[in-house]
Design a protein around this motif. Structure first.
Motif, PDB file in Angstrom:
ATOM      1  N   PRO A   1    -129.905 -90.770  59.060  1.00 35.66           N
ATOM      2  CA  PRO A   1    -129.876 -89.898  60.241  1.00 35.66           C
ATOM      3  C   PRO A   1    -128.449 -89.584  60.697  1.00 35.66           C
ATOM      4  O   PRO A   1    -128.154 -88.460  61.101  1.00 35.66           O
ATOM      5  N   ASP A   2    -127.556 -90.582  60.642  1.00 38.67           N
ATOM      6  CA  ASP A   2    -126.163 -90.344  61.015  1.00 38.67           C
ATOM      7  C   ASP A   2    -125.502 -89.361  60.055  1.00 38.67           C
ATOM      8  O   ASP A   2    -124.749 -88.475  60.464  1.00 38.67           O
TER       9      ASP A   2
ATOM     10  N   ARG B   1    -126.784 -85.874  60.805  1.00 36.59           N
ATOM     11  CA  ARG B   1    -126.212 -85.376  62.065  1.00 36.59           C
ATOM     12  C   ARG B   1    -124.752 -84.952  61.880  1.00 36.59           C
ATOM     13  O   ARG B   1    -124.352 -83.863  62.332  1.00 36.59           O
TER      14      ARG B   1
ATOM     15  N   ALA C   1    -124.644 -81.665  59.967  1.00 39.83           N
ATOM     16  CA  ALA C   1    -125.105 -80.528  60.760  1.00 39.83           C
ATOM     17  C   ALA C   1    -124.068 -80.127  61.816  1.00 39.83           C
ATOM     18  O   ALA C   1    -123.823 -78.939  62.051  1.00 39.83           O
ATOM     19  N   GLU C   2    -123.447 -81.121  62.443  1.00 45.95           N
ATOM     20  CA  GLU C   2    -122.428 -80.818  63.450  1.00 45.95           C
ATOM     21  C   GLU C   2    -121.231 -80.101  62.827  1.00 45.95           C
ATOM     22  O   GLU C   2    -120.728 -79.104  63.370  1.00 45.95           O
TER      23      GLU C   2
ATOM     24  N   THR D   1    -133.905 -77.919  54.416  1.00 48.18           N
ATOM     25  CA  THR D   1    -134.190 -78.938  55.431  1.00 48.18           C
ATOM     26  C   THR D   1    -135.481 -79.697  55.140  1.00 48.18           C
ATOM     27  O   THR D   1    -135.660 -80.815  55.625  1.00 48.18           O
TER      28      THR D   1
END
Length: 456
Positions: A183-184, A187, A190-191, A443
Motif C-alpha cells: 500500500p505504501d 501510494r 500515485a502521489e 489499476t
C-alpha cells in the motif's frame, strides 16, 4: 487416486482490450466428482505493441473485419479442437493440460492454434481450479510459500512504440524502493504520478497518456526525462535514490537497423532539428546525450540523423546510471546482439538489473542460452510470449535458480484481468511491471495486489 474436478465445458469469445482491439476471453467450467459442484474460471489474453521477433505467435484473422485484427479463428480453435481434447481432463492437472495444449498445436512457436488460444485456456483452467478448491489464485499457484509482495515498476513516461511523441526510448519508470508495504509503494507511486502531471502542465507539455497510462510528452532524450522525474519525486516529498529509484525499457530492438548495425534515434534527431541546439553532454537539468553518438547530416534535409553503436549505447547507459539512481535497464540492446549483451553485462551487471525481454521472450531455451553466454541478470516474464502457464512458470523457476531476477510483466494491450498480480506473489518474484497507477486495466492489477497484501 486424487481429487477429480472434471472439465465439462470450454468456451472462447472475442472481446476488446485496452487499445480497443479484439482479444480472446475463455471460460472453463469444471465439476467436482464427489460433490457435483460446478465452478467456472474466466481469463483473457493481453497483446503487445513492441513485440520480440522470437515470441510465440499471436494469431489474427486478417482481412477487413477489425482492420484484420479479429480473433474469430482463434475462438473457433478454442471452441472446437481444444475443447474436444480437454473435456474430461482434471482441471487440477495444470502441467498435463498445458502439455496437451502444446502437443495439440504441434509447433515451436504456437503458430498453428495461436499462443492467444492456448494461453486463454491455460490461464482459465488455473483460475477455475483455484475457485473449485476455494483458494486464492496466488495460493493455488504458489502454495504456502507464496508470501512476498512485488515492488511495482511504474511506467509514468511513455515513448517509442507506446506513444506518438519524439521520445525514442519506450518506458521510463519510478520504483518506490523505500516503501515498507505494498500500500505504501502504491501510494508513493500515485502521489509522484500526480506531481509529475503538474510539472508537465506547468511547462506546457502534453499530459495525454500512452498505452500503459504514462504521460507522453515530447522530451528530446532520456536525460531530460530523468531530470523531470527527479523533480516530481522531490516535489512529492520523497528522496531520490533512497525512497524512489528509476528504471527504463530501452526497447532497443525497435531502434536497431540490421542494414548498418546501428541504433537509430529519429525522435532525438527531430527535436534537435526543431530547436537547433548544440550537441552536448547532460547537465543537471538534463541535456542531450549525443556527444558520443554518430551524427550524420542528410543532403535532402537539415535534420541530423542520430545513430549509436552498441558501444555507444552502453556508454550512454553508464552515464545515465552515474547521473541518476537508475536500477534497471530492460532490452538495452537488440534481441540478437549476443556479443553486445555480453559487453553490456560485463560492464554493468554489478550496478543495475539488466533485463531481457525481447532477448529471452519467456522462453526456457533462450534463457538457457543467455545464461551460458553470461548475458543479462534478470528475465522479464510475459505469459503471452510463451503461450501456457506451465512454460511461463518453468522460465521463472530457471531464472530464480540461477540467480537471475524475475520481473512479472503486463503488455501494452491489456484487459481488466488481474492474473499477473497473483502470479507475481505466487512465485515470490519481487518485481512487477503493470503500468502507471492510472487506467482501469492497470489499476486492476494494483488493486488486486492491495487485496492480496492484506493476507500476506
Amino acid at each position: 487416486m486424487g481429487l477429480m474436478i472434471k472439465i465439462i465445458e470450454i468456451h472462447g469469445r472475442e472481446i476488446l482490450d485496452s487499445r480497443g482491439n479484439p482479444t480472446v476471453e475463455v471460460e472453463v467450467t469444471a465439476q467436482t466428482e464427489t460433490t457435483g459442484k460446478k465452478t467456472t474460471g474466466r481469463e483473457s489474453v493481453p497483446s503487445g505493441a513492441s513485440t520480440g521477433r522470437f515470441e510465440a505467435i499471436e494469431l489474427r484473422d486478417g482481412q477487413e473485419r477489425y482492420f484484420g485484427l479479429g480473433v474469430q479463428r482463434v475462438v473457433d480453435h478454442i471452441n472446437t479442437k481444444i475443447r474436444k481434447e480437454l473435456l474430461g481432463m482434471n482441471v487440477l492437472e495444470q502441467v498435463q493440460i498445458d502439455r496437451k495444449l502444446v502437443e495439440l498445436d504441434g509447433t515451436d512457436n504456437k503458430g498453428n492454434l495461436g499462443a492467444n488460444a492456448l494461453l486463454g485456456v491455460s490461464l482459465a483452467c488455473a483460475r477455475c481450479a483455484a475457485a473449485a478448491l476455494d483458494m486464492p489464485l496466488y495460493r493455488y499457484l504458489g502454495g504456502p510459500n507464496a508470501k512476498k509482495w512485488p515492488m511495482p515498476m511504474m511506467n509514468v513516461i511513455n515513448g517509442g512504440a507506446h506513444a506518438k511523441n519524439y521520445l525514442d526510448f519506450q518506458e521510463f519508470m519510478i520504483v518506490p524502493v523505500g516503501a515498507e508495504s505494498f500500500p505504501d509503494a502504491l501510494r508513493m507511486g500515485a502521489e509522484i504520478y500526480h506531481f509529475l502531471k503538474k510539472i508537465l502542465q506547468k511547462e506546457g507539455k502534453l499530459t495525454a497518456v500512452g498505452d500503459e497510462g504514462g504521460f507522453a510528452p515530447d522530451f528530446s532524450n532520456a536525460g531530460e526525462v530523468f531530470a523531470c522525474l527527479q523533480r516530481a519525486v522531490e516535489e512529492a516529498g520523497y528522496k531520490v535514490g533512497s525512497d524512489v529509484a528509476f528504471a527504463m525499457d530501452a526497447a532497443a530492438s525497435e531502434l536497431y537497423s540490421e542494414e548498418d548495425g546501428m541504433y537509430h534515434f529519429p525522435g532525438e534527431a527531430q527535436t534537435h532539428a526543431e530547436v537547433d541546439v548544440n550537441l552536448r553532454r547532460p547537465d543537471t537539468q538534463g541535456g542531450a546525450y549525443t556527444s558520443d553518438a554518430h551524427v550524420k547530416t542528410q543532403e535532402t534535409t537539415e535534420k541530423k540523423e542520430i545513430l549509436r553503436s552498441a558501444q555507444e549505447m552502453i556508454s550512454l547507459y553508464e552515464e545515465l546510471t552515474t547521473e541518476y539512481p537508475l536500477i534497471s535497464i530492460e532490452d538495452g540492446l537488440d534481441e540478437d546482439d549476443w556479443e553486445g549483451w555480453q559487453e553490456l553485462t560485463k560492464r554493468m551487471k554489478e550496478q543495475v538489473m539488466l533485463v531481457g525481454d525481447d532477448l529471452f521472450v519467456t522462453n526456457v531455451k533462450r534463457i538457457r542460452c543467455g545464461m551460458d553466454l553470461k548475458v543479462a541478470n534478470a528475465v522479464l516474464i510475459k505469459v503471452n510470449q510463451i503461450g501456457t502457464l506451465t512454460e511461463a512458470m518453468d522460465a521463472i523457476e530457471l531464472a530464480q535458480k540461477n540467480g537471475y531476477k524475475a520481473i512479472i510483466s503486463h503488455r501494452s494491450g491489456e484487459t481488466e484481468d488481474s492474473f499477473i498480480a497473483d502470479l507475481a506473489v505466487a512465485v515470490n518474484a519481487g518485481w512487477i511491471k503493470t503500468g502507471a497507477p492510472c487506467r482501469g486495466e492497470r489499476t486492476a492489477k494494483y488493486n488486486q495486489l492491495l487485496r492480496i497484501s492484506e493476507t500476506l
